[in-house]
Design an enzyme around this catalytic site. Structure first.
Site, mmCIF file in Angstrom:
data_model
loop_
_atom_site.group_PDB
_atom_site.id
_atom_site.type_symbol
_atom_site.label_atom_id
_atom_site.label_comp_id
_atom_site.label_asym_id
_atom_site.label_seq_id
_atom_site.Cartn_x
_atom_site.Cartn_y
_atom_site.Cartn_z
ATOM 1 C CE LYS A 189 -4.016 1.851 2.551
ATOM 2 N NZ LYS A 189 -4.900 1.588 3.710
ATOM 3 C CB SER B 228 -7.995 3.671 2.812
ATOM 4 O OG SER B 228 -7.306 2.937 3.809
ATOM 5 C CB SER C 18 -8.569 0.539 5.550
ATOM 6 O OG SER C 18 -9.084 1.804 5.886
#
Length: 463
Positions: free
Chosen positions: A77, A152, A176
């Site tokens: 990420k 996210s 997330s």
């Protein structure tokens, strides 16, 4: 695009000499070239660096190292440090930032033989329930590009579900890395707080909540990744050892089923029905199911706990916001503005409520081994919206899709989202499996049993 071969199979083949880390990496890079333009799951591809890493892994295997993730491509990420690489948090403030070191989790991935192939898209500062940001735009759902994978960690989840990589490393401070996997049909694990060391890296808006989160196509790969990452490190004072695996057969555990996790929140009929079928499949597989809701502190909702995120953002980025609000995603700017308006007493009140949530869930597990229910109350929704406009036939605010995950972060407990069937338009539905803090391996072992039980509900899952 077809799913990537499983991480466990790749590593076994590389260790046995049946393939090479370079070949596995080249296959991932080819898949990224073919599939990523439509998804925008990866925002940077480390092509030459990844091939050099793979060659080093092949040399290590040739020298006799037994690497549990030998040659396995991984996406990280774009909020986590990868040494020497551009890491932006999806923010114009960090558009030119290059990480000076690996995060401990990335360091451990490399030590286990994994190959970092690139950075996966995130919402700005990982603070939004869809994956889009001012630098890179939106990530799209692998099954339907008009839909969002959520956020996210939508980039990591879409990269796995879209067949670009077998593993991805996300983060989770409020769901997330559970909600996006639920929406795209992947597995996402939120470990106990501290189970996987955090940092070095960016300062977190979510003090005491954020965790590193493995995302994979099945439970076995998720567990393999967790084992490579878990364990304390002196550089993270919050890192802890979690309990060893139990000898109790997972099928003998007492599993509490809560259709709404004890909250007054609407759920779409298709999600409710898919979860009910999954729970029935668990009962047929021998699990002892009882219907029981957790009892939360008065006034607790996902919305009531959000001021901690807003205050954290304001503390970190309030000065830059005052200087130039236009630098920020408008939704993040609004959160910072709310954070700047909070008093110290208001923030402290939410911290007290957060601690009460942790005590409530710990008390619940005095009479149950695990808790299950829907990961999300809806399937994926159109890309241009923060959330669905209606859930369960009712008008809802934009964060209504996120109600079932944040309380588990505040409880610091482990939770895993597992594909458990499909809703409308055959879009994936996830079952959230929650355990007592520190019993991450109990959650993983039970999830493996559940995955087998759900085989007929999720064709291809876990294969």
């Amino acid at each position: 695009m077809t799913s990537f071969p499983r991480a466990t199979a790749i590593a076994a083949a590389v260790r046995a000499g049946a393939t090479s880390a370079r070949a596995a990496t080249e296959a991932s890079l080819a898949r990224i070239d073919a599939g990523n333009p439509a998804l925008n799951a990866l925002v940077a591809v480390h092509r030459q660096e990844a091939l050099a890493q793979a060659d080093a892994v092949d040399r290590r295997v040739g020298a006799g190292e037994a690497l549990p993730l030998a040659g396995v491509p991984v996406a990280v990420k774009d909020t986590l440090w990868v040494a020497g690489q551009r890491v932006t948090q999806g923010s114009r403030l960090f558009a030119d930032f290059h990480a000076p070191a690996d995060a401990i989790a990335v360091e451990r991935l490399r030590a286990a033989g994994a190959v970092v192939v690139g950075m996966a898209n995130s919402s700005e500062f990982a603070c939004k329930g869809v994956t889009t940001n001012p630098l890179f735009g939106p990530t799209r759902h692998p099954m339907d590009p008009s839909l969002t994978p959520g956020g996210s960690s939508g980039g990591p989840a879409a990269a796995v579900a879209g067949g670009l990589v077998p593993l991805a490393l996300g983060t989770d401070a409020g769901g997330s890395s559970r909600r996006p996997p639920a929406h795209v049909g992947a597995v996402g694990l939120k470990p106990s707080f501290g189970a996987i060391p955090y940092g070095p890296g960016f300062a977190e808006p979510f003090v005491g909540l954020a965790v590193m989160a493995p995302i994979a196509a099945d439970v076995a790969d998720t567990a393999r990744m967790f084992e490579a990452l878990a364990g304390p490190d002196p550089r993270d004072p919050d890192s802890v050892a979690v309990a060893a695996g139990e000898h109790r057969p997972p099928e003998t555990l007492t599993v509490a089923y809560s259709p709404r996790f004890g909250l007054d929140a609407p759920v779409d009929d298709d999600v409710r029905d898919a979860v009910e079928r999954a729970v029935e499949a668990l009962a047929r597989a021998g699990a002892r199911i009882l219907r029981r809701d957790p009892v939360w502190p008065a006034g607790v909702t996902e919305t009531a706990l959000m001021p901690l995120q807003h205050a954290g953002l304001a503390a970190l980025y309030g000065t830059a916001f005052r200087r130039d609000p236009a630098l920020f995603d408008p939704d993040i700017a609004a959160q910072i503005e709310r954070g700047l308006s909070l008093s110290g007493a208001e923030v402290a009140a939410v911290q007290i409520l957060s601690a009460e949530v942790a005590r409530a869930l710990a008390g619940f597990f005095a009479d149950a081994d695990l808790l299950v229910g829907p990961t999300t109350p809806c399937v994926a929704w159109p890309l241009d919206r923060l959330g669905p406009e209606r859930i369960g036939g009712q008008p809802v605010p934009p964060r209504a899709h996120a109600v079932f995950t944040p309380l588990i972060n505040h409880a610091k407990a482990p939770a895993l989202s597992l594909p458990c069937g499909a809703g409308r338009d055959r879009l994936p539905v996830g079952l959230q499996v929650v355990g007592p803090r520190g019993l991450d391996r109990r959650v993983l072992r039970f999830a493996a049993v559940a995955e087998r039980a759900f085989a007929e509900l999720c064709p291809g899952a876990g294969s």
